[in-house]
Write a protein that holds these residues in place. Structure first.
Motif, PDB file in Angstrom:
ATOM      1  N   GLN A 239     -12.842  20.850   5.879  1.00 11.00           N
ATOM      2  CA  GLN A 239     -12.645  22.284   6.074  1.00 11.00           C
ATOM      3  C   GLN A 239     -12.185  22.636   7.488  1.00 11.00           C
ATOM      4  OE1 GLN A 239     -13.078  24.448   3.121  1.00 11.00           O
ATOM      5  NE2 GLN A 239     -12.703  22.292   2.639  1.00 11.00           N
ATOM      6  N   GLY A 240     -11.963  21.598   8.317  1.00 12.06           N
ATOM      7  CA  GLY A 240     -11.382  21.824   9.634  1.00 12.06           C
ATOM      8  C   GLY A 240     -12.372  22.023  10.762  1.00 12.06           C
ATOM      9  N   PHE A 241     -13.617  21.581  10.576  1.00 11.40           N
ATOM     10  CA  PHE A 241     -14.631  21.835  11.601  1.00 11.40           C
ATOM     11  C   PHE A 241     -14.838  20.667  12.560  1.00 11.40           C
ATOM     12  CE2 PHE A 241     -15.544  25.074   8.467  1.00 11.40           C
ATOM     13  CZ  PHE A 241     -15.747  26.185   9.276  1.00 11.40           C
ATOM     14  N   GLY A 242     -13.837  19.810  12.684  1.00  6.54           N
ATOM     15  CA  GLY A 242     -13.898  18.755  13.683  1.00  6.54           C
ATOM     16  C   GLY A 242     -13.819  17.370  13.081  1.00  6.54           C
ATOM     17  N   SER A 243     -13.953  16.378  13.957  1.00  9.25           N
ATOM     18  CA  SER A 243     -13.960  14.988  13.506  1.00  9.25           C
ATOM     19  C   SER A 243     -15.235  14.726  12.714  1.00  9.25           C
ATOM     20  CB  SER A 243     -13.898  14.055  14.710  1.00  9.25           C
ATOM     21  OG  SER A 243     -15.091  14.161  15.476  1.00  9.25           O
ATOM     22  N   ARG A 244     -15.273  13.591  12.063  1.00  2.90           N
ATOM     23  CA  ARG A 244     -16.461  13.268  11.270  1.00  2.90           C
ATOM     24  C   ARG A 244     -17.698  13.199  12.165  1.00  2.90           C
ATOM     25  NH1 ARG A 244     -17.283   8.051   7.232  1.00  2.90           N
ATOM     26  NH2 ARG A 244     -19.225   8.801   6.284  1.00  2.90           N
ATOM     27  N   LYS A 245     -17.543  12.625  13.356  1.00  4.93           N
ATOM     28  CA  LYS A 245     -18.675  12.521  14.283  1.00  4.93           C
ATOM     29  C   LYS A 245     -19.130  13.905  14.735  1.00  4.93           C
ATOM     30  CE  LYS A 245     -20.178   9.964  18.376  1.00  4.93           C
ATOM     31  NZ  LYS A 245     -19.772   8.971  19.423  1.00  4.93           N
ATOM     32  N   GLU A 246     -18.180  14.779  15.027  1.00  7.08           N
ATOM     33  CA  GLU A 246     -18.529  16.144  15.437  1.00  7.08           C
ATOM     34  C   GLU A 246     -19.241  16.884  14.308  1.00  7.08           C
ATOM     35  OE1 GLU A 246     -14.880  17.050  18.592  1.00  7.08           O
ATOM     36  OE2 GLU A 246     -14.588  17.342  16.435  1.00  7.08           O
TER      37      GLU A 246
ATOM     38  N   ARG B 296      -6.850  22.071  10.006  1.00 10.95           N
ATOM     39  CA  ARG B 296      -6.555  21.496   8.690  1.00 10.95           C
ATOM     40  C   ARG B 296      -5.113  21.018   8.583  1.00 10.95           C
ATOM     41  NH1 ARG B 296      -9.964  24.051   3.946  1.00 10.95           N
ATOM     42  NH2 ARG B 296      -8.342  22.944   2.807  1.00 10.95           N
ATOM     43  N   GLY B 297      -4.308  21.321   9.594  1.00  8.81           N
ATOM     44  CA  GLY B 297      -2.919  20.879   9.576  1.00  8.81           C
ATOM     45  C   GLY B 297      -2.004  21.774   8.770  1.00  8.81           C
ATOM     46  N   ILE B 298      -2.292  23.075   8.741  1.00  9.63           N
ATOM     47  CA  ILE B 298      -1.437  23.986   7.986  1.00  9.63           C
ATOM     48  C   ILE B 298      -0.049  24.072   8.621  1.00  9.63           C
ATOM     49  CG2 ILE B 298      -3.335  25.373   7.081  1.00  9.63           C
ATOM     50  CD1 ILE B 298      -2.727  27.433   9.202  1.00  9.63           C
ATOM     51  N   GLN B 299       0.931  24.363   7.781  1.00  8.70           N
ATOM     52  CA  GLN B 299       2.316  24.531   8.208  1.00  8.70           C
ATOM     53  C   GLN B 299       2.858  25.830   7.627  1.00  8.70           C
ATOM     54  OE1 GLN B 299       4.802  20.941   7.525  1.00  8.70           O
ATOM     55  NE2 GLN B 299       2.930  20.014   6.735  1.00  8.70           N
ATOM     56  N   SER B 300       3.897  26.341   8.258  1.00  6.73           N
ATOM     57  CA  SER B 300       4.550  27.521   7.695  1.00  6.73           C
ATOM     58  C   SER B 300       5.538  27.075   6.626  1.00  6.73           C
ATOM     59  CB  SER B 300       5.275  28.319   8.785  1.00  6.73           C
ATOM     60  OG  SER B 300       6.281  27.539   9.407  1.00  6.73           O
TER      61      SER B 300
ATOM     62  N   LEU C 212       1.791  30.282   4.796  1.00  6.84           N
ATOM     63  CA  LEU C 212       1.358  29.035   5.418  1.00  6.84           C
ATOM     64  C   LEU C 212       0.399  28.315   4.486  1.00  6.84           C
ATOM     65  CD1 LEU C 212       0.925  31.540   7.816  1.00  6.84           C
ATOM     66  CD2 LEU C 212       1.310  29.495   9.190  1.00  6.84           C
ATOM     67  N   SER C 213       0.353  26.981   4.601  1.00  8.02           N
ATOM     68  CA  SER C 213      -0.539  26.209   3.737  1.00  8.02           C
ATOM     69  C   SER C 213      -0.704  24.797   4.289  1.00  8.02           C
ATOM     70  CB  SER C 213       0.030  26.147   2.318  1.00  8.02           C
ATOM     71  OG  SER C 213      -0.804  25.389   1.464  1.00  8.02           O
ATOM     72  N   ASP C 214      -1.750  24.112   3.808  1.00  7.64           N
ATOM     73  CA  ASP C 214      -1.895  22.679   4.070  1.00  7.64           C
ATOM     74  C   ASP C 214      -1.607  21.879   2.799  1.00  7.64           C
ATOM     75  OD1 ASP C 214      -4.139  23.389   2.622  1.00  7.64           O
ATOM     76  OD2 ASP C 214      -5.587  22.426   3.956  1.00  7.64           O
ATOM     77  N   ASP C 215      -1.010  22.529   1.815  1.00 11.17           N
ATOM     78  CA  ASP C 215      -0.627  21.894   0.558  1.00 11.17           C
ATOM     79  C   ASP C 215       0.844  21.480   0.655  1.00 11.17           C
ATOM     80  OD1 ASP C 215       0.153  21.236  -2.027  1.00 11.17           O
ATOM     81  OD2 ASP C 215      -0.969  22.861  -2.970  1.00 11.17           O
ATOM     82  N   GLY C 216       1.087  20.183   0.816  1.00 11.45           N
ATOM     83  CA  GLY C 216       2.445  19.696   1.004  1.00 11.45           C
ATOM     84  C   GLY C 216       3.362  20.004  -0.166  1.00 11.45           C
ATOM     85  N   GLU C 217       2.846  19.933  -1.386  1.00  9.44           N
ATOM     86  CA  GLU C 217       3.669  20.229  -2.559  1.00  9.44           C
ATOM     87  C   GLU C 217       4.097  21.690  -2.570  1.00  9.44           C
ATOM     88  OE1 GLU C 217       1.876  19.053  -6.193  1.00  9.44           O
ATOM     89  OE2 GLU C 217       1.764  16.921  -5.671  1.00  9.44           O
ATOM     90  N   PHE C 218       3.183  22.573  -2.186  1.00  6.50           N
ATOM     91  CA  PHE C 218       3.504  23.999  -2.121  1.00  6.50           C
ATOM     92  C   PHE C 218       4.569  24.263  -1.057  1.00  6.50           C
ATOM     93  CE2 PHE C 218       2.672  28.207  -0.216  1.00  6.50           C
ATOM     94  CZ  PHE C 218       2.847  29.019  -1.334  1.00  6.50           C
TER      95      PHE C 218
END
Length: 240
Positions: A13-20, A102-106, A120-126
């Motif tokens: 969900q974008g809240f940091g690295s796994r360790k964080e 999360r790596g969203i793109q326009s 914008l989305s982080d869904d590459g297919e979309f």
């Protein structure tokens, strides 16, 4: 979707690295469906029967799990559609960090002086669907011109104008003259500076440009002020 441990849940969900994210859980800051979770081995099933998943919170702030995110932004002037802008602010500065992480793109770009609807989305297919020329996504623009708009210019846009470097003429799907210096124009392509170049090809000049609709989405129904954004349901989006 398979179950996730709390740290992988938060990381997705974008809240940091796994360790964080592990630190957030162990600090007692993560709750899922109202229950504070501190066991890193706990298996969580984040999705219910809808696209938007179950409720969780971090430090008292509430969110909903989203396997993919789809956003609509009313882009202001002076912002670039790049995560690494060269001369202006980035549209990603208008979004919270957890979404940017999360790596969203326009889905396509508006230049820094163009305002209006940006998806914008982080869904590459979309993203691919929205930007691929073969899908002919309808886009509507409000165009302010330097010189008065004539019927001849409208006819040129509807019949097609030849742009430099393009193999054939490009035409507008619809053109409505809204005022002496204002028109609405609909196209189903997304070439570089296409609207501005088409206006120039008629002998006029585009002073202001605002995208008001894309597919079946429009800024009026979304009720977004300049700089505001909202979540979308991708299943409510149609190309035309």
């Amino acid at each position: 979707m398979k179950s996730l441990t709390p740290d992988r849940f938060l990381q997705s969900q974008g809240f940091g690295s796994r360790k964080e994210c592990q630190k957030l859980v162990l600090a007692g800051l993560f709750s899922f469906e109202g229950e504070i979770i501190v066991d890193l081995k706990r298996e969580l099933n984040p999705l219910n029967q809808s696209e938007v998943g179950l409720e969780f919170s971090i430090g008292g702030h509430t969110y909903f799990f989203r396997e993919k995110v789809y956003l609509a932004l009313n882009k202001p002037s002076g912002y670039e559609c790049s995560a690494s802008p060269q001369h202006h602010l980035s549209v990603f500065d208008l979004l919270p960090d957890y979404l940017v992480n999360r790596g969203i793109q326009s889905a396509g770009r508006l230049d820094q002086n163009t305002t209006g609807l940006l998806l914008l989305s982080d869904d590459g297919e979309f993203i691919h669907h929205m930007t691929s020329p073969k899908h002919h996504i309808h886009k509507t623009y409000e165009v302010g011109t330097r010189d008065p708009i004539t019927q001849d210019q409208k006819n040129l846009l509807l019949n097609g104008v030849q742009l430099r470097g393009e193999p054939g003429p490009d035409k507008a799907l619809e053109v409505k003259i809204l005022g002496e210096f204002l028109m609405e124009m609909k196209i189903d392509q997304g070439k570089y500076h296409q609207v501005r170049r088409m206006i120039a090809a008629t002998g006029n000049f585009c002073e202001t440009l605002r995208r008001t609709a894309e597919g079946n989405l429009n800024l009026e129904s979304l009720e977004l002020n300049s700089g505001q954004w909202t979540f979308l349901d991708k299943y409510n989006f149609h190309d035309k």
